[in-house]
Scaffold this motif. Structure first.
Motif, PDB file in Angstrom:
ATOM      1  N   THR A  22       6.205  65.011  52.781  1.00  0.00           N
ATOM      2  CA  THR A  22       6.434  66.392  53.192  1.00  0.00           C
ATOM      3  C   THR A  22       7.084  66.371  54.572  1.00  0.00           C
ATOM      4  O   THR A  22       6.785  65.521  55.412  1.00  0.00           O
ATOM      5  N   TYR A  23       7.979  67.318  54.798  1.00  0.00           N
ATOM      6  CA  TYR A  23       8.746  67.363  56.035  1.00  0.00           C
ATOM      7  C   TYR A  23       8.586  68.753  56.638  1.00  0.00           C
ATOM      8  O   TYR A  23       8.911  69.758  55.997  1.00  0.00           O
ATOM      9  N   GLU A  24       8.077  68.786  57.853  1.00  0.00           N
ATOM     10  CA  GLU A  24       7.855  70.064  58.513  1.00  0.00           C
ATOM     11  C   GLU A  24       9.192  70.802  58.671  1.00  0.00           C
ATOM     12  O   GLU A  24      10.180  70.253  59.132  1.00  0.00           O
ATOM     13  N   GLY A  25       9.203  72.053  58.270  1.00  0.00           N
ATOM     14  CA  GLY A  25      10.422  72.842  58.355  1.00  0.00           C
ATOM     15  C   GLY A  25      11.215  72.865  57.059  1.00  0.00           C
ATOM     16  O   GLY A  25      12.250  73.529  56.991  1.00  0.00           O
ATOM     17  N   HIS A  26      10.737  72.126  56.021  1.00  0.00           N
ATOM     18  CA  HIS A  26      11.418  72.144  54.728  1.00  0.00           C
ATOM     19  C   HIS A  26      10.373  72.332  53.630  1.00  0.00           C
ATOM     20  O   HIS A  26       9.336  71.664  53.628  1.00  0.00           O
ATOM     21  N   ALA A  27      10.668  73.214  52.692  1.00  0.00           N
ATOM     22  CA  ALA A  27       9.657  73.621  51.710  1.00  0.00           C
ATOM     23  C   ALA A  27       9.455  72.609  50.594  1.00  0.00           C
ATOM     24  O   ALA A  27       8.436  72.653  49.902  1.00  0.00           O
ATOM     25  N   HIS A  28      10.415  71.704  50.388  1.00  0.00           N
ATOM     26  CA  HIS A  28      10.342  70.791  49.248  1.00  0.00           C
ATOM     27  C   HIS A  28       9.972  69.371  49.685  1.00  0.00           C
ATOM     28  O   HIS A  28      10.063  69.029  50.861  1.00  0.00           O
ATOM     29  N   LEU A  29       9.589  68.574  48.690  1.00  0.00           N
ATOM     30  CA  LEU A  29       9.280  67.168  48.947  1.00  0.00           C
ATOM     31  C   LEU A  29      10.558  66.372  49.161  1.00  0.00           C
ATOM     32  O   LEU A  29      11.590  66.636  48.533  1.00  0.00           O
ATOM     33  N   LEU A  30      10.495  65.369  50.045  1.00  0.00           N
ATOM     34  CA  LEU A  30      11.615  64.472  50.282  1.00  0.00           C
ATOM     35  C   LEU A  30      11.312  63.112  49.676  1.00  0.00           C
ATOM     36  O   LEU A  30      10.217  62.576  49.837  1.00  0.00           O
ATOM     37  N   GLN A  31      12.317  62.571  48.985  1.00  0.00           N
ATOM     38  CA  GLN A  31      12.177  61.271  48.336  1.00  0.00           C
ATOM     39  C   GLN A  31      12.853  60.194  49.181  1.00  0.00           C
ATOM     40  O   GLN A  31      13.957  60.386  49.685  1.00  0.00           O
ATOM     41  N   PHE A  32      12.161  59.067  49.320  1.00  0.00           N
ATOM     42  CA  PHE A  32      12.765  57.910  49.995  1.00  0.00           C
ATOM     43  C   PHE A  32      13.578  57.132  48.973  1.00  0.00           C
ATOM     44  O   PHE A  32      13.073  56.745  47.924  1.00  0.00           O
ATOM     45  N   ARG A  33      14.864  56.931  49.260  1.00  0.00           N
ATOM     46  CA  ARG A  33      15.751  56.269  48.302  1.00  0.00           C
ATOM     47  C   ARG A  33      16.427  55.079  48.956  1.00  0.00           C
ATOM     48  O   ARG A  33      16.931  55.167  50.076  1.00  0.00           O
ATOM     49  N   ASP A  34      16.439  53.977  48.223  1.00  0.00           N
ATOM     50  CA  ASP A  34      17.110  52.783  48.748  1.00  0.00           C
ATOM     51  C   ASP A  34      18.136  52.243  47.760  1.00  0.00           C
ATOM     52  O   ASP A  34      18.520  51.090  47.816  1.00  0.00           O
ATOM     53  N   HIS A  35      18.615  53.104  46.825  1.00  0.00           N
ATOM     54  CA  HIS A  35      19.629  52.657  45.886  1.00  0.00           C
ATOM     55  C   HIS A  35      20.425  53.871  45.404  1.00  0.00           C
ATOM     56  O   HIS A  35      20.038  55.010  45.594  1.00  0.00           O
ATOM     57  N   ASN A  36      21.576  53.588  44.751  1.00  0.00           N
ATOM     58  CA  ASN A  36      22.440  54.603  44.163  1.00  0.00           C
ATOM     59  C   ASN A  36      22.983  55.615  45.167  1.00  0.00           C
ATOM     60  O   ASN A  36      23.446  56.680  44.796  1.00  0.00           O
ATOM     61  N   ILE A  37      22.879  55.308  46.465  1.00  0.00           N
ATOM     62  CA  ILE A  37      23.384  56.252  47.455  1.00  0.00           C
ATOM     63  C   ILE A  37      24.908  56.317  47.405  1.00  0.00           C
ATOM     64  O   ILE A  37      25.507  57.380  47.423  1.00  0.00           O
ATOM     65  N   GLU A  38      25.539  55.147  47.302  1.00  0.00           N
ATOM     66  CA  GLU A  38      26.999  55.102  47.354  1.00  0.00           C
ATOM     67  C   GLU A  38      27.608  55.847  46.176  1.00  0.00           C
ATOM     68  O   GLU A  38      28.578  56.594  46.327  1.00  0.00           O
ATOM     69  N   ASN A  39      27.030  55.678  44.981  1.00  0.00           N
ATOM     70  CA  ASN A  39      27.594  56.312  43.798  1.00  0.00           C
ATOM     71  C   ASN A  39      27.493  57.835  43.847  1.00  0.00           C
ATOM     72  O   ASN A  39      28.301  58.542  43.255  1.00  0.00           O
ATOM     73  N   ASN A  40      26.493  58.348  44.555  1.00  0.00           N
ATOM     74  CA  ASN A  40      26.310  59.790  44.602  1.00  0.00           C
ATOM     75  C   ASN A  40      27.079  60.465  45.740  1.00  0.00           C
ATOM     76  O   ASN A  40      27.180  61.678  45.777  1.00  0.00           O
ATOM     77  N   LYS A  41      27.601  59.662  46.703  1.00  0.00           N
ATOM     78  CA  LYS A  41      28.422  60.185  47.790  1.00  0.00           C
ATOM     79  C   LYS A  41      27.740  61.349  48.509  1.00  0.00           C
ATOM     80  O   LYS A  41      28.252  62.459  48.573  1.00  0.00           O
ATOM     81  N   LEU A  42      26.576  61.063  49.058  1.00  0.00           N
ATOM     82  CA  LEU A  42      25.811  62.089  49.753  1.00  0.00           C
ATOM     83  C   LEU A  42      26.205  62.150  51.222  1.00  0.00           C
ATOM     84  O   LEU A  42      26.572  61.148  51.834  1.00  0.00           O
TER      85      LEU A  42
END
Length: 507
Positions: free
Chosen positions: A389-409
C-alpha cells in the motif's frame, strides 16, 4: 414478346438476351445474369430496367392461410415509404430483401418464399387427413400442422437447430413460429427441468420466444421458442442440443478420455491424434500451442472447433483468493469482449485476445458479482509478486522485476522510461514508479542482518567500485544480482541485499 409490367408501367418490357448482367433484378435482388440467358428488359433506349422471366410469373395477388386479407406483390413500404432493401417477414420473423407480399389494410408482410408456404390440405392414405394435425407435449396451446413448400434456411427446428425444408416433413405452428422435423425431433422428450454440470442452478425448459445465446456453444439463436434457462440468472440460456448432450453423456461410462469440466459446456475428449503441424491450436487458458498427447478438445463444429485445453491448464481451481485483489474471490471463467474495448490482465497488462464469433476463446480469473473490472491471466495468478500500500494512492502497488521493457512503461514521478528495470506498478490504473521514485523507506531492519539497519543505496556499492569487480551478489539469497538496481546496504558489515529479498520488511 413484349409485356407491360406493374413495377415499370411507362415502358414495355421485351424478352431478350440479358444486356446488363451485373444489375439487380428488383423482385429478388439477384443479378440479372444469374438466372437463365433471357430476361424481360426495358425496350426504351438508355433504360437499364430488367426483370428475371421467372420473377414476372409470380402472381400479383395471393391469399395466404395466415392472413385474412389478400396480399399484393410490391416493393416494401417502411413507415409509408418505399424501401428497396429490407423488411421483416411476419412468417419467419427474419429480415428479407426484394419485393414483398403485403396487405393493403394491415402492416403484414411475407417474403416471396414464405408467401407460398402452407399446411398440407390433403394427405393420401388410410384415414384421410389423419396425421395432418398432431399435438406435442411441450406445445399444448395449438396443434401442429404438416407443412409443405417450406423455404430453405428460414425456419429452424429448435430440437436439432437445423433448418426445416422440403422434402423432409415439417410440423409447425404458424401463430408461435414453431417448426419441428418429423421423426426423432418430434418424438424427443424434453424434460421440464435438468441439472447441467456447467451451471450451479437447475435449468428450466422455456417456451417464450427470445434471442438466446447458448452458454455452452456460444452461438446465438434468434427468436428461438424452446431453450433451457436459469430462473436465478437472467442471462444464462442453453439451446436444446447442448442441454440434452449432457444427458446423453451421463449414460456413457466416465473415463479419463472423456471429462466434464467447468470451463466448457460440452464433454471434452482426450485428443490422441497428433495435431496437424500446419494447424494452429492454442490452449484457451494459457494461449500457448497445444502439442503432445495430453490435450483435451471439444470436437464440435462452429465456435467449438477451436476449443483446446492442456490437461495441466484444466487443473487450475475454479475460484481463488489472490493478494493482488484481496477484496473479493476471483473466478476462472470465459472472458467476453468486443473489438473496441480490449480487456487487459491487471498484473502483466497484456491484452486478453478473445473473440468468440471467430472461434477464439480465452479464460481468465475475474471478479464476478462486483463492479471491480479486475482480471488476471491464469498463469499470472501463480506469480505471487509482493504488493504494498502506498500513502496517497488508493490502489495496491505491485513490485515487478520482469517484462518492463516489453510494456514500455513511463515513471509517473520523473516521467522517464522504465526500461530493463524493476518498478512499482499499480494493479488498477496507470501509475508506475521507479524504485527510487517510489515508496521505498530509506532505512530498514531485516532478519538476515539484524545487527545494523540497512540503508537504501545505489548500486554498485562503494567497495564494489573500489574492487572493480564484475561479479555482484546478494548476501541474502547468495545469488547474482543486477548491478544497475538499487540495494539495501550496511557499509559497516559490507552486507548487500536485493530489494526483492528484503521486501517483507519494506511493506
Amino acid at each position: 414478346m413484349e409485356i407491360k409490367y406493374f413495377d415499370h408501367p411507362h415502358h414495355l418490357l421485351s424478352l431478350s438476351k440479358t444486356k446488363y448482367d451485373l444489375i439487380d433484378c428488383p423482385i429478388c435482388l439477384e443479378k440479372l445474369g444469374s438466372i437463365g440467358t433471357q430476361n424481360y428488359n426495358c425496350s426504351t433506349e438508355g433504360c437499364k430496367y430488367g426483370v428475371h422471366e421467372s420473377c414476372t410469373k409470380l402472381p400479383r395477388e395471393v391469399q395466404s392461410p395466415y392472413h385474412p386479407h389478400p396480399l399484393t406483390l410490391r416493393r416494401p413500404l417502411i413507415h409509408g415509404r418505399l424501401d428497396f432493401y429490407s423488411f421483416k417477414c411476419n412468417g419467419c420473423r427474419k429480415y428479407d430483401k426484394g419485393f414483398v407480399y403485403s396487405c393493403d389494410d394491415c402492416d403484414f408482410k411475407l417474403g416471396l418464399e414464405c408467401a407460398f408456404m402452407g399446411p398440407v390440405k390433403v394427405i393420401e392414405g388410410e384415414g384421410g387427413c389423419q396425421g395432418q394435425l398432431r399435438k406435442h407435449p411441450n406445445h399444448q396451446q395449438h396443434p401442429l400442422l404438416l407443412f409443405e413448400k417450406v423455404p430453405n434456411k428460414h425456419y429452424k427446428c429448435p430440437v436439432c437447430l437445423k433448418y426445416c425444408s422440403d422434402p423432409d416433413p415439417t410440423y409447425g405452428c404458424w401463430e408461435c413460429c414453431l417448426y419441428l422435423h418429423d421423426g426423432s425431433c418430434f418424438e424427443t422428450k424434453l424434460p421440464p427441468q435438468i441439472q447441467h454440470f456447467y451451471h450451479p442452478h437447475p435449468l428450466t425448459l422455456s417456451t417464450t420466444p427470445r434471442n438466446v445465446k447458448c452458454r455452452a456453444c456460444y452461438e446465438w439463436s434468434w427468436n428461438i421458442i424452446w431453450y433451457y434457462s436459469c430462473k436465478q440468472c437472467e442471462d444464462f440460456g442453453m439451446d436444446i442440443p447442448c442441454a440434452l448432450s449432457v444427458l446423453a453423456a451421463s449414460t456413457t461410462t466416465k473415463s479419463e478420455s472423456q471429462i466434464q469440466h467447468f470451463l466448457h459446456g460440452h464433454t471434452l475428449s482426450l485428443n490422441k491424434n497428433k495435431l496437424d503441424d500446419q494447424k494452429v491450436a492454442d490452449c484457451c487458458v494459457c494461449r500457448k500451442g497445444c502439442t503432445g498427447p495430453t490435450i483435451y478438445v471439444c470436437g464440435r463444429d462452429g465456435n467449438c472447433k477451436n476449443i483446446y485445453f492442456h490437461k495441466s491448464c484444466l487443473e487450475f481451481p475454479q475460484q481463488i483468493c489472490h493478494p493482488f485483489h484481496p477484496y473479493h474471490p476471483l473466478t476462472l471463467t470465459l472472458v467476453e469482449q468486443n473489438f473496441y474495448h480490449l480487456k487487459k490482465c491487471n498484473a502483466c497488462r497484456k491484452s486478453i485476445h478473445t473473440f468468440i464469433l471467430y472461434g477464439h476463446c480465452s479464460f481468465a480469473y475475474i471478479c464476478e458479482g462486483h463492479k471491480c473490472d479486475f482480471l488476471l491471466h491464469a498463469e499470472c495468478s501463480t506469480v505471487m509478486m509482493p504488493v504494498i500500500t502506498y500513502e496517497g494512492h488508493a490502489h495496491l502497488l505491485q513490485f515487478r522485476d520482469h517484462n518492463i521493457e516489453n510494456n514500455k512503461l513511463n515513471c509517473s514521478a520523473c516521467k522517464s522510461n522504465i526500461c530493463e528495470s524493476c518498478a512499482f506498478t499499480c494493479l488498477d490504473c496507470d501509475l508506475n514508479l521507479h524504485l527510487l521514485c517510489g515508496p521505498l523507506p530509506h532505512s530498514i531492519k531485516h532478519k538476515y542482518h539484524n545487527v545494523h539497519p540497512l540503508l537504501l543505496t545505489n548500486s554498485p556499492v562503494q567497495e564494489e567500485l573500489e574492487d572493480e569487480t564484475d561479479e555482484f551478489y546478494c548476501h541474502a539469497c547468495e545469488e547474482e544480482r543486477d548491478p544497475q538496481l538499487p540495494v539495501y546496504y550496511c557499509a559497516e558489515c559490507q552486507f548487500v541485499a536485493e530489494i526483492k529479498c528484503v521486501f517483507s520488511e519494506v511493506r
